[in-house]
Design an enzyme around this catalytic site. Structure first.
Site, PDB file in Angstrom:
ATOM      1  N   ASP A   1      -9.851  -5.172  -4.078  1.00 39.55           N
ATOM      2  CA  ASP A   1      -9.299  -4.118  -3.216  1.00 39.55           C
ATOM      3  C   ASP A   1     -10.190  -2.875  -3.274  1.00 39.55           C
ATOM      4  OD1 ASP A   1      -7.728  -2.210  -1.876  1.00 39.55           O
ATOM      5  OD2 ASP A   1      -5.868  -3.085  -2.631  1.00 39.55           O
TER       6      ASP A   1
ATOM      7  N   SER B   1       0.840  -1.201   0.000  1.00 37.32           N
ATOM      8  CA  SER B   1       0.000   0.000   0.000  1.00 37.32           C
ATOM      9  C   SER B   1       0.877   1.254   0.000  1.00 37.32           C
ATOM     10  CB  SER B   1      -0.966  -0.046   1.193  1.00 37.32           C
ATOM     11  OG  SER B   1      -1.995   0.895   1.075  1.00 37.32           O
TER      12      SER B   1
ATOM     13  N   HIS C   1      -7.902  -5.588   0.278  1.00 39.67           N
ATOM     14  CA  HIS C   1      -6.661  -4.845   0.561  1.00 39.67           C
ATOM     15  C   HIS C   1      -5.883  -5.598   1.635  1.00 39.67           C
ATOM     16  CE1 HIS C   1      -4.163  -1.339   0.144  1.00 39.67           C
ATOM     17  NE2 HIS C   1      -4.210  -1.088   1.436  1.00 39.67           N
TER      18      HIS C   1
END
Length: 224
Positions: free
Chosen positions: A170, A116, A201
């Site tokens: 996600d 991320s 995610h």
């Protein structure tokens, strides 16, 4: 400012180093349990470094202070960010690379992994670094500095090996951002390897197994 970090040392002298960057609001311990799932062979002793991002106010979270590699100003598909804090984090990760060089690990056996927000920093640091690094693993992330990269990509890393993985479900960093990063990297002349997983995610065991195989392949290739 020197980053706090956790380090996992291999049983034998390290032949390579991985600097693994966590996501927004997490800390360096987040991916420590992932290392065994890489299933690296004992013949490849790798040192893992897990730095903690500085605590800073994050605009999209109401200005609440939390571990963050940079401030996110807008949570839309364009992901407008504070580039000064991104640059600062890249400098701090660059200092960790220098530390590993001083410990005797060649640049081409130093890898940046990131999830991320940490993946965005991994991209930004590695592509601009003045020596050829081993590679980047970018998980559920995006290229935060795409507009700058045509001017800032360092020739030493114009052929940087890259593994990019993203979850098809996600809802935090949409997969369209991951695909956009691939297209932008290809326009720069890079050849990232892309893999999608049916997850949100997060990371999953098959994904981490693939990361381990990719890392082992890069290290074996570099030893020739």
């Amino acid at each position: 400012m020197k980053l706090e970090l956790q380090t996992l040392e291999p049983a034998d002298d390290a032949c390579a180093s991985v600097i693994w960057l966590h996501g927004l609001g997490a800390d360096g311990s987040d991916f420590v349990p992932a290392v065994p799932l890489l299933e690296l062979p004992g013949s490849l002793p790798v040192r893992f470094l897990f730095p903690n991002a500085p605590v800073r106010p994050v605009t999209v979270n109401g200005g609440w202070p939390m571990p963050a590699w940079y401030d996110i100003l807008e949570m839309n598909i364009e992901r407008r960010i504070d580039e000064a804090s991104l640059d600062e984090s890249a400098q701090q990760i660059g200092a960790l690379i220098e530390q590993e060089l001083e410990r005797g690990i060649p640049a081409e056996r130093i890898f940046l992994f990131g999830f991320s927000q940490g993946g965005a920093v991994a991209y930004h640091t590695a592509l601009r670094y003045p020596s050829a690094l081993g590679g980047v693993v970018a998980l559920s992330t995006y290229l935060a500095s795409a507009a700058r990269m045509p001017q800032e990509l360092h020739p030493s890393n114009a052929g940087l090996p890259m593994l990019v993985c993203h979850g098809s479900a996600d809802d935090v960093v949409p997969i369209t951002l991951g695909r956009r990063a691939i297209a932008e990297l290809q326009r720069l002349g890079l050849a990232p390897q892309w893999q999608e997983y049916p997850i949100a995610h997060e990371v999953c065991v098959p994904e981490l197994n693939q990361v381990g195989r990719w890392l082992a392949a890069q290290l074996q290739r570099n030893s020739r």
